[in-house]
Motif scaffolding. Sequence first.
Motif, PDB file in Angstrom:
ATOM      1  N   SER A 215     -86.540-131.933  52.594  1.00 58.84           N
ATOM      2  CA  SER A 215     -85.589-131.764  53.699  1.00 58.84           C
ATOM      3  C   SER A 215     -84.704-130.539  53.525  1.00 58.84           C
ATOM      4  CB  SER A 215     -84.706-133.011  53.810  1.00 58.84           C
ATOM      5  OG  SER A 215     -83.948-133.207  52.626  1.00 58.84           O
ATOM      6  N   GLY A 216     -84.856-129.816  52.389  1.00 62.74           N
ATOM      7  CA  GLY A 216     -84.066-128.618  52.136  1.00 62.74           C
ATOM      8  C   GLY A 216     -82.621-128.891  51.788  1.00 62.74           C
ATOM      9  N   GLN A 217     -82.329-130.087  51.344  1.00 60.45           N
ATOM     10  CA  GLN A 217     -80.941-130.459  51.052  1.00 60.45           C
ATOM     11  C   GLN A 217     -80.584-130.314  49.572  1.00 60.45           C
ATOM     12  OE1 GLN A 217     -80.470-134.444  52.493  1.00 60.45           O
ATOM     13  NE2 GLN A 217     -80.737-133.873  54.650  1.00 60.45           N
ATOM     14  N   LEU A 218     -81.593-130.038  48.727  1.00 65.30           N
ATOM     15  CA  LEU A 218     -81.317-129.918  47.300  1.00 65.30           C
ATOM     16  C   LEU A 218     -80.805-128.510  47.004  1.00 65.30           C
ATOM     17  CD1 LEU A 218     -81.515-131.389  44.570  1.00 65.30           C
ATOM     18  CD2 LEU A 218     -83.757-130.329  44.274  1.00 65.30           C
ATOM     19  N   SER A 219     -79.629-128.424  46.418  1.00 64.46           N
ATOM     20  CA  SER A 219     -79.041-127.122  46.102  1.00 64.46           C
ATOM     21  C   SER A 219     -79.566-126.621  44.761  1.00 64.46           C
ATOM     22  CB  SER A 219     -77.512-127.226  46.064  1.00 64.46           C
ATOM     23  OG  SER A 219     -77.103-128.163  45.072  1.00 64.46           O
ATOM     24  N   LEU A 220     -79.791-125.321  44.667  1.00 67.81           N
ATOM     25  CA  LEU A 220     -80.283-124.690  43.436  1.00 67.81           C
ATOM     26  C   LEU A 220     -79.172-123.852  42.814  1.00 67.81           C
ATOM     27  CD1 LEU A 220     -83.799-123.482  44.684  1.00 67.81           C
ATOM     28  CD2 LEU A 220     -83.265-125.571  43.411  1.00 67.81           C
ATOM     29  N   GLN A 221     -79.055-123.934  41.511  1.00 67.13           N
ATOM     30  CA  GLN A 221     -78.083-123.125  40.770  1.00 67.13           C
ATOM     31  C   GLN A 221     -78.801-121.869  40.270  1.00 67.13           C
ATOM     32  OE1 GLN A 221     -74.898-124.070  40.831  1.00 67.13           O
ATOM     33  NE2 GLN A 221     -75.559-125.910  41.968  1.00 67.13           N
ATOM     34  N   ILE A 225     -82.376-114.788  34.580  1.00 69.40           N
ATOM     35  CA  ILE A 225     -82.865-115.280  33.297  1.00 69.40           C
ATOM     36  C   ILE A 225     -84.165-114.564  32.967  1.00 69.40           C
ATOM     37  CG2 ILE A 225     -84.104-117.187  34.357  1.00 69.40           C
ATOM     38  CD1 ILE A 225     -83.461-118.842  31.864  1.00 69.40           C
ATOM     39  N   SER A 226     -84.395-114.331  31.682  1.00 72.41           N
ATOM     40  CA  SER A 226     -85.629-113.691  31.241  1.00 72.41           C
ATOM     41  C   SER A 226     -86.786-114.668  31.376  1.00 72.41           C
ATOM     42  CB  SER A 226     -85.499-113.225  29.788  1.00 72.41           C
ATOM     43  OG  SER A 226     -86.765-112.869  29.264  1.00 72.41           O
ATOM     44  N   ALA A 227     -87.857-114.234  32.003  1.00 66.50           N
ATOM     45  CA  ALA A 227     -89.022-115.095  32.191  1.00 66.50           C
ATOM     46  C   ALA A 227     -89.638-115.475  30.848  1.00 66.50           C
ATOM     47  CB  ALA A 227     -90.053-114.387  33.072  1.00 66.50           C
ATOM     48  N   THR A 228     -89.712-114.509  29.939  1.00 63.18           N
ATOM     49  CA  THR A 228     -90.299-114.786  28.624  1.00 63.18           C
ATOM     50  C   THR A 228     -89.440-115.765  27.840  1.00 63.18           C
ATOM     51  OG1 THR A 228     -91.224-112.548  28.620  1.00 63.18           O
ATOM     52  CG2 THR A 228     -91.175-113.728  26.521  1.00 63.18           C
ATOM     53  N   PRO A 262     -93.453-105.867  31.713  1.00 65.64           N
ATOM     54  CA  PRO A 262     -92.400-105.045  32.322  1.00 65.64           C
ATOM     55  C   PRO A 262     -91.228-104.855  31.363  1.00 65.64           C
ATOM     56  CG  PRO A 262     -92.267-107.278  33.131  1.00 65.64           C
ATOM     57  CD  PRO A 262     -93.479-107.232  32.247  1.00 65.64           C
ATOM     58  N   LYS A 263     -90.502-103.763  31.567  1.00 65.93           N
ATOM     59  CA  LYS A 263     -89.325-103.516  30.733  1.00 65.93           C
ATOM     60  C   LYS A 263     -88.221-104.526  31.029  1.00 65.93           C
ATOM     61  CE  LYS A 263     -90.185 -98.562  30.193  1.00 65.93           C
ATOM     62  NZ  LYS A 263     -89.659 -97.187  30.389  1.00 65.93           N
ATOM     63  N   ASP A 264     -88.172-104.976  32.261  1.00 66.45           N
ATOM     64  CA  ASP A 264     -87.168-105.969  32.647  1.00 66.45           C
ATOM     65  C   ASP A 264     -87.897-107.138  33.301  1.00 66.45           C
ATOM     66  OD1 ASP A 264     -85.004-107.418  33.393  1.00 66.45           O
ATOM     67  OD2 ASP A 264     -84.216-105.967  34.844  1.00 66.45           O
ATOM     68  N   ASP A 265     -87.928-108.276  32.601  1.00 66.89           N
ATOM     69  CA  ASP A 265     -88.655-109.442  33.124  1.00 66.89           C
ATOM     70  C   ASP A 265     -87.695-110.481  33.698  1.00 66.89           C
ATOM     71  OD1 ASP A 265     -87.492-110.316  30.813  1.00 66.89           O
ATOM     72  OD2 ASP A 265     -89.240-111.466  30.130  1.00 66.89           O
ATOM     73  N   THR A 266     -86.594-110.030  34.246  1.00 64.79           N
ATOM     74  CA  THR A 266     -85.592-110.942  34.789  1.00 64.79           C
ATOM     75  C   THR A 266     -86.073-111.571  36.097  1.00 64.79           C
ATOM     76  OG1 THR A 266     -83.801-109.654  33.811  1.00 64.79           O
ATOM     77  CG2 THR A 266     -83.215-111.136  35.612  1.00 64.79           C
ATOM     78  N   ILE A 267     -85.868-112.857  36.206  1.00 63.33           N
ATOM     79  CA  ILE A 267     -86.113-113.573  37.458  1.00 63.33           C
ATOM     80  C   ILE A 267     -84.824-114.283  37.850  1.00 63.33           C
ATOM     81  CG2 ILE A 267     -88.567-113.937  37.004  1.00 63.33           C
ATOM     82  CD1 ILE A 267     -87.873-116.807  36.170  1.00 63.33           C
ATOM     83  N   TYR A 268     -84.700-114.577  39.143  1.00 64.84           N
ATOM     84  CA  TYR A 268     -83.569-115.356  39.620  1.00 64.84           C
ATOM     85  C   TYR A 268     -84.069-116.770  39.897  1.00 64.84           C
ATOM     86  CZ  TYR A 268     -80.583-111.273  40.015  1.00 64.84           C
ATOM     87  OH  TYR A 268     -79.815-110.164  39.729  1.00 64.84           O
ATOM     88  N   ALA A 269     -83.576-117.731  39.100  1.00 65.95           N
ATOM     89  CA  ALA A 269     -84.077-119.096  39.217  1.00 65.95           C
ATOM     90  C   ALA A 269     -83.032-120.071  38.705  1.00 65.95           C
ATOM     91  CB  ALA A 269     -85.379-119.250  38.435  1.00 65.95           C
ATOM     92  N   ASP A 270     -83.283-121.326  39.035  1.00 67.00           N
ATOM     93  CA  ASP A 270     -82.476-122.423  38.507  1.00 67.00           C
ATOM     94  C   ASP A 270     -83.193-122.933  37.259  1.00 67.00           C
ATOM     95  OD1 ASP A 270     -81.307-124.868  37.903  1.00 67.00           O
ATOM     96  OD2 ASP A 270     -80.882-125.338  39.995  1.00 67.00           O
ATOM     97  N   PRO A 271     -82.677-122.659  36.056  1.00 69.96           N
ATOM     98  CA  PRO A 271     -83.387-123.029  34.821  1.00 69.96           C
ATOM     99  C   PRO A 271     -83.695-124.517  34.732  1.00 69.96           C
ATOM    100  CG  PRO A 271     -81.554-121.551  34.353  1.00 69.96           C
ATOM    101  CD  PRO A 271     -81.414-121.966  35.779  1.00 69.96           C
ATOM    102  N   ASP A 272     -82.774-125.365  35.168  1.00 64.59           N
ATOM    103  CA  ASP A 272     -83.004-126.804  35.081  1.00 64.59           C
ATOM    104  C   ASP A 272     -84.161-127.235  35.975  1.00 64.59           C
ATOM    105  OD1 ASP A 272     -80.913-127.050  33.302  1.00 64.59           O
ATOM    106  OD2 ASP A 272     -79.416-127.470  34.860  1.00 64.59           O
ATOM    107  N   VAL A 277     -90.183-128.416  36.542  1.00 61.13           N
ATOM    108  CA  VAL A 277     -91.569-128.090  36.880  1.00 61.13           C
ATOM    109  C   VAL A 277     -92.427-128.140  35.619  1.00 61.13           C
ATOM    110  CG1 VAL A 277     -93.122-126.311  37.762  1.00 61.13           C
ATOM    111  CG2 VAL A 277     -90.912-126.685  38.865  1.00 61.13           C
ATOM    112  N   PHE A 278     -91.969-127.466  34.563  1.00 63.41           N
ATOM    113  CA  PHE A 278     -92.713-127.482  33.297  1.00 63.41           C
ATOM    114  C   PHE A 278     -92.874-128.916  32.783  1.00 63.41           C
ATOM    115  CE2 PHE A 278     -92.068-122.864  32.598  1.00 63.41           C
ATOM    116  CZ  PHE A 278     -93.319-122.548  32.102  1.00 63.41           C
ATOM    117  N   SER A 279     -91.809-129.697  32.864  1.00 66.99           N
ATOM    118  CA  SER A 279     -91.865-131.070  32.383  1.00 66.99           C
ATOM    119  C   SER A 279     -92.930-131.869  33.119  1.00 66.99           C
ATOM    120  CB  SER A 279     -90.498-131.735  32.547  1.00 66.99           C
ATOM    121  OG  SER A 279     -90.553-133.096  32.193  1.00 66.99           O
ATOM    122  N   ASN A 280     -92.988-131.735  34.447  1.00 64.50           N
ATOM    123  CA  ASN A 280     -93.985-132.469  35.229  1.00 64.50           C
ATOM    124  C   ASN A 280     -95.402-132.008  34.905  1.00 64.50           C
ATOM    125  OD1 ASN A 280     -91.820-133.735  36.366  1.00 64.50           O
ATOM    126  ND2 ASN A 280     -92.034-132.807  38.389  1.00 64.50           N
TER     127      ASN A 280
END
Length: 391
Positions: A215-221, A225-228, A262-272, A277-280
């Motif tokens: 429903s798009g109601q879950l907020s992301l923090q 963060i470095s992908a690696t 890449p020299k900069d592997d930064t992504i914008y994401a909610d780590p939790d 996703v990884f846990s599932n």
Amino acid sequence: MNETITSSRFVFVTIAITALVVLGIWSVWTGYYWLTAFMAGILITGLFFTRILYNLARHLYTGVIESSKGTLEFSFPYKSHAQQESARLRQVTAAHNPSSSQQDAKKIQALEIMLKEHDLLNEHLKDINSQLEMLVTERTVDLERSHAARRNLIADISHDLRTPITLIQGYTETLLDGIASTPEDQLKYLNLIHARVLKLNRLIQELFDLNQLESGQLSLQIQPISATNLAKSIYEKYETDTQNANLSVKFISPDSEPQLYPKDDTIYADPDRIERVFSNLLTNSIRHTMPGGTIYIGVRFRRFPSAPEKIAALFFVQDTGNGIADEDLPFVFNRYYQSPHRDSSKHSGSGLGLAIAKEIVTAHNGQIWVESQLHEGTTFTFSLPLAAPSC
């Protein structure tokens, strides 16, 4: 009538020729040549008028016969002045205006084009109708499958809820009846109750999270963060759990492909949420991998084919487990889908983990997919765009 006129003319001509011959002989015999010439002139003139009279009689005869039949028509071998003027006017009109034949030809051509377009439109409508029928059939099959999956999911969730509740009830009654009299036994039953409560809480939380994600109601923090580093932290956090399942776990470093790093592997994401996703994915791999198998966790980088200046981080979880049947692959991320080939006695679960993983990745503007071969293992991969192009 015609026969009579013809016979009379023949007799007259015969008599005239005979008389001319007799007079010629007589004039030669007597010497009166002028008389012969005179008589010959009279005979020739008579023959001429005889022809005229013959034609007149023939036309009168024909007119009488045709008039009696009611089909008499008059025609003239020449055009009157009025007829000539009418023809001249028609020629002048034709010169100043398009001919009616050309106009008719254009109308016929336009009509033929309209008929062809009509036929093409009919064929196009038939094709559309066939496609719609196929689409309706497919949607009907999908809807029936969805309803069946929904019923199965409700049954599975009911089973997942009823089983721990029944166990909790039994453990609680054991404690209340004083069967577990020693502190060690009481602690044992309390731990069992706690584990079942955690499982119930996890199932309820999955349903709640999935509903909010869809429903798009879950907020992301969101944060940089470095992908690696993110992939390494997940590996280190779940290494013990994987080993406890008698499985080996390995981390695949992107350093193995330095040309793509890449020299900069930064992504914008909610780590939790990404950890969720990884846990599932890891839970799914552990559940479907036999003891002694291997699970690989890692990240690599790929450029977008449509935009080479952009790079995505590809996180993956790969196992050497049972694999997924080809007919199940298109549905593994469906909310209400559970494979009919699974062994429910060995693999328990609500079937919501992969659906939640897909919704989380989609909320990060990423993609997730699966590659698998039956009895040879499975690889789940999800991509997240880097914050900035690589240098």
